[in-house]
Design an enzyme around this catalytic site. Structure first.
Site, PDB file in Angstrom:
ATOM      1  N   HIS A 146      -7.363   9.189   5.447  1.00  0.00           N
ATOM      2  CA  HIS A 146      -6.867   8.262   6.148  1.00  0.00           C
ATOM      3  C   HIS A 146      -7.167   8.417   7.533  1.00  0.00           C
ATOM      4  O   HIS A 146      -6.973   9.445   8.229  1.00  0.00           O
ATOM      5  CB  HIS A 146      -5.187   7.945   5.795  1.00  0.00           C
ATOM      6  CG  HIS A 146      -5.022   7.627   4.376  1.00  0.00           C
ATOM      7  ND1 HIS A 146      -4.592   8.275   3.443  1.00  0.00           N
ATOM      8  CD2 HIS A 146      -5.463   6.579   3.724  1.00  0.00           C
ATOM      9  CE1 HIS A 146      -4.436   7.783   2.446  1.00  0.00           C
ATOM     10  NE2 HIS A 146      -5.055   6.590   2.374  1.00  0.00           N
ATOM     11  N   GLY A 147      -7.183   7.292   8.326  1.00  0.00           N
ATOM     12  CA  GLY A 147      -7.503   7.469   9.881  1.00  0.00           C
ATOM     13  C   GLY A 147      -8.886   7.705  10.367  1.00  0.00           C
ATOM     14  O   GLY A 147      -9.813   7.339   9.507  1.00  0.00           O
ATOM     15  N   THR A 201      -6.764   1.600   9.845  1.00  0.00           N
ATOM     16  CA  THR A 201      -6.939   2.282  11.292  1.00  0.00           C
ATOM     17  C   THR A 201      -7.716   1.607  12.284  1.00  0.00           C
ATOM     18  O   THR A 201      -7.478   1.405  13.445  1.00  0.00           O
ATOM     19  CB  THR A 201      -7.365   3.900  11.254  1.00  0.00           C
ATOM     20  OG1 THR A 201      -6.416   4.406  10.699  1.00  0.00           O
ATOM     21  CG2 THR A 201      -7.082   4.377  12.628  1.00  0.00           C
ATOM     22  N   SER A 234     -12.102   3.375   7.146  1.00  0.00           N
ATOM     23  CA  SER A 234     -12.120   3.240   8.514  1.00  0.00           C
ATOM     24  C   SER A 234     -13.345   4.282   9.172  1.00  0.00           C
ATOM     25  O   SER A 234     -12.983   5.657   8.903  1.00  0.00           O
ATOM     26  CB  SER A 234     -10.905   3.292   9.453  1.00  0.00           C
ATOM     27  OG  SER A 234     -10.059   2.316   8.997  1.00  0.00           O
ATOM     28  N   ASP A 263       0.873  -1.331   0.043  1.00  0.00           N
ATOM     29  CA  ASP A 263      -0.147   0.101   0.008  1.00  0.00           C
ATOM     30  C   ASP A 263       0.753   1.236   0.060  1.00  0.00           C
ATOM     31  O   ASP A 263       1.935   1.189   0.737  1.00  0.00           O
ATOM     32  CB  ASP A 263      -0.912  -0.042   1.297  1.00  0.00           C
ATOM     33  CG  ASP A 263      -2.179   0.963   1.232  1.00  0.00           C
ATOM     34  OD1 ASP A 263      -2.565   1.313   0.067  1.00  0.00           O
ATOM     35  OD2 ASP A 263      -2.865   1.352   2.000  1.00  0.00           O
ATOM     36  N   HIS A 264       0.442   2.243  -0.783  1.00  0.00           N
ATOM     37  CA  HIS A 264       1.336   3.764  -0.582  1.00  0.00           C
ATOM     38  C   HIS A 264       2.534   3.676  -0.584  1.00  0.00           C
ATOM     39  O   HIS A 264       3.159   4.175   0.387  1.00  0.00           O
ATOM     40  CB  HIS A 264       0.547   4.415   0.592  1.00  0.00           C
ATOM     41  CG  HIS A 264      -0.965   5.126   0.345  1.00  0.00           C
ATOM     42  ND1 HIS A 264      -1.226   6.137  -0.498  1.00  0.00           N
ATOM     43  CD2 HIS A 264      -2.216   4.600   0.778  1.00  0.00           C
ATOM     44  CE1 HIS A 264      -2.456   6.411  -0.351  1.00  0.00           C
ATOM     45  NE2 HIS A 264      -2.884   5.411   0.337  1.00  0.00           N
ATOM     46  N   ASN A 275     -10.192  -0.081   1.549  1.00  0.00           N
ATOM     47  CA  ASN A 275      -9.009  -0.329   2.488  1.00  0.00           C
ATOM     48  C   ASN A 275      -9.415   0.044   3.884  1.00  0.00           C
ATOM     49  O   ASN A 275     -10.046   1.109   4.031  1.00  0.00           O
ATOM     50  CB  ASN A 275      -7.931   0.838   2.145  1.00  0.00           C
ATOM     51  CG  ASN A 275      -7.310   0.511   0.825  1.00  0.00           C
ATOM     52  OD1 ASN A 275      -7.790  -0.530   0.117  1.00  0.00           O
ATOM     53  ND2 ASN A 275      -6.301   1.305   0.382  1.00  0.00           N
TER      54      ASN A 275
END
Length: 290
Positions: free
Chosen positions: A181-182, A234, A212, A83-84, A231
């Site tokens: 993200h998070g 977190t 998430s 990933d990333h 995806n």
């Protein structure tokens, strides 16, 4: 199944049939085992993911070995995704180690440079039968060492998305649509109008980053608009860590890892099944076998 498979065909199948496949970032053997057990119980196709930090922490060869055992002993199709990643050399190392999918993240660069770097990885990966994911726009939040402040997050332009996919040949595509993200501080502001335009003009499977904490109705809407991969990182990490914290709160003197890893695995497994149900991939394993 016998071996790890490329995620390209499973994601194309998911998009064609209107569901998503949940991809889980795992950081330990126990987390990997937990999501594999969840997929087996749910009879769902599975994408295991590792961040660059986890690759550096454990080593790609160890990760591939563990994932390969899971694929060999499981009845569901499993892919292994990096990933990333911004580092071309690390991407090549992971492909050589046995990863079946990689993400080249050049989204922080100008459009032309993103195209160039992505096309370079696609050429190498395609020769190895490995899936490639790339991003256009900037997804906010923190993903390992990549930090994108809220004011720097940028939505993908639908017209640029068409050009990007055509010029790079990337088989799976992650457009920035307002997720992060998070864990979200408030309600996610997903640009569904842009996603719908991208879905109608780009034929490859789309990827939902920052899965998430997105409300269930919004996840389902994203999946209906071509998000064939979601995806989850977190939330999984929090479930794992909170279960361990709970054991130590009850027994601060505990020193047997098996005593706290077992409940941690169970917490991850429960959450993984919930996320698989949310994206609609439960019972779809047989559709995605290579």
């Amino acid at each position: 199944m016998g071996h790890l498979i490329s995620s390209t065909s499973m994601l194309e199948t998911a998009r064609a049939n209107g569901y998503g496949i949940t991809a889980f970032n795992v950081h330990t053997l126990e987390m990997l085992q937990a999501v594999v057990e969840a997929a087996e119980e749910a009879q769902a196709p599975l994408i295991l993911q590792t961040t660059v930090g986890t690759v550096k922490h454990l080593g790609p060869e160890y990760i591939v070995a563990a994932a390969s055992v899971a694929a060999k002993t499981s009845s569901v199709p499993i892919a292994l995704h990096l990933d990333h990643c911004t580092d071309y050399d690390l991407i090549v190392r992971c492909i050589r180690a046995g990863y079946t999918s990689v993400m080249i993240d050049a989204s922080m660069h100008p459009f032309e440079e993103n195209v160039r770097r992505t096309a370079e990885v696609v050429q190498v990966a395609k020769a190895a039968g490995v899936n490639v994911e790339a991003e256009l726009g900037k997804v906010g939040g923190v993903e390992d060492d990549i930090v994108v402040e809220e004011e720097d997050a940028r939505l993908a332009d639908p017209k640029e998305c068409v050009v990007f996919v055509e010029r790079t040949g990337v088989p799976t595509f992650a457009p920035a649509i307002g997720t992060a993200h998070g864990i979200y501080k408030g309600e996610p502001n997903i640009a569904f109008h842009k996603l719908e335009q991208i879905f109608n003009s780009v034929q490859v499977p789309l990827v939902l980053h920052g899965g998430s904490g997105i409300p269930a109705d919004q996840v389902k809407r994203c999946v209906s608009l071509g998000m064939a991969k979601m995806n989850v990182a977190t939330e999984l990490r929090i479930a794992f860590s909170d279960a361990i914290k709970h054991i130590f709160a009850q027994n601060p003197e505990e020193n047997d890892p098996r005593k706290y890893m077992v409940p941690a695995k169970e917490a991850v497994k429960r959450l993984a099944i919930e996320k698989m149900q949310l994206t609609g991939c439960v019972g779809r394993a047989n559709e995605c076998k290579a």
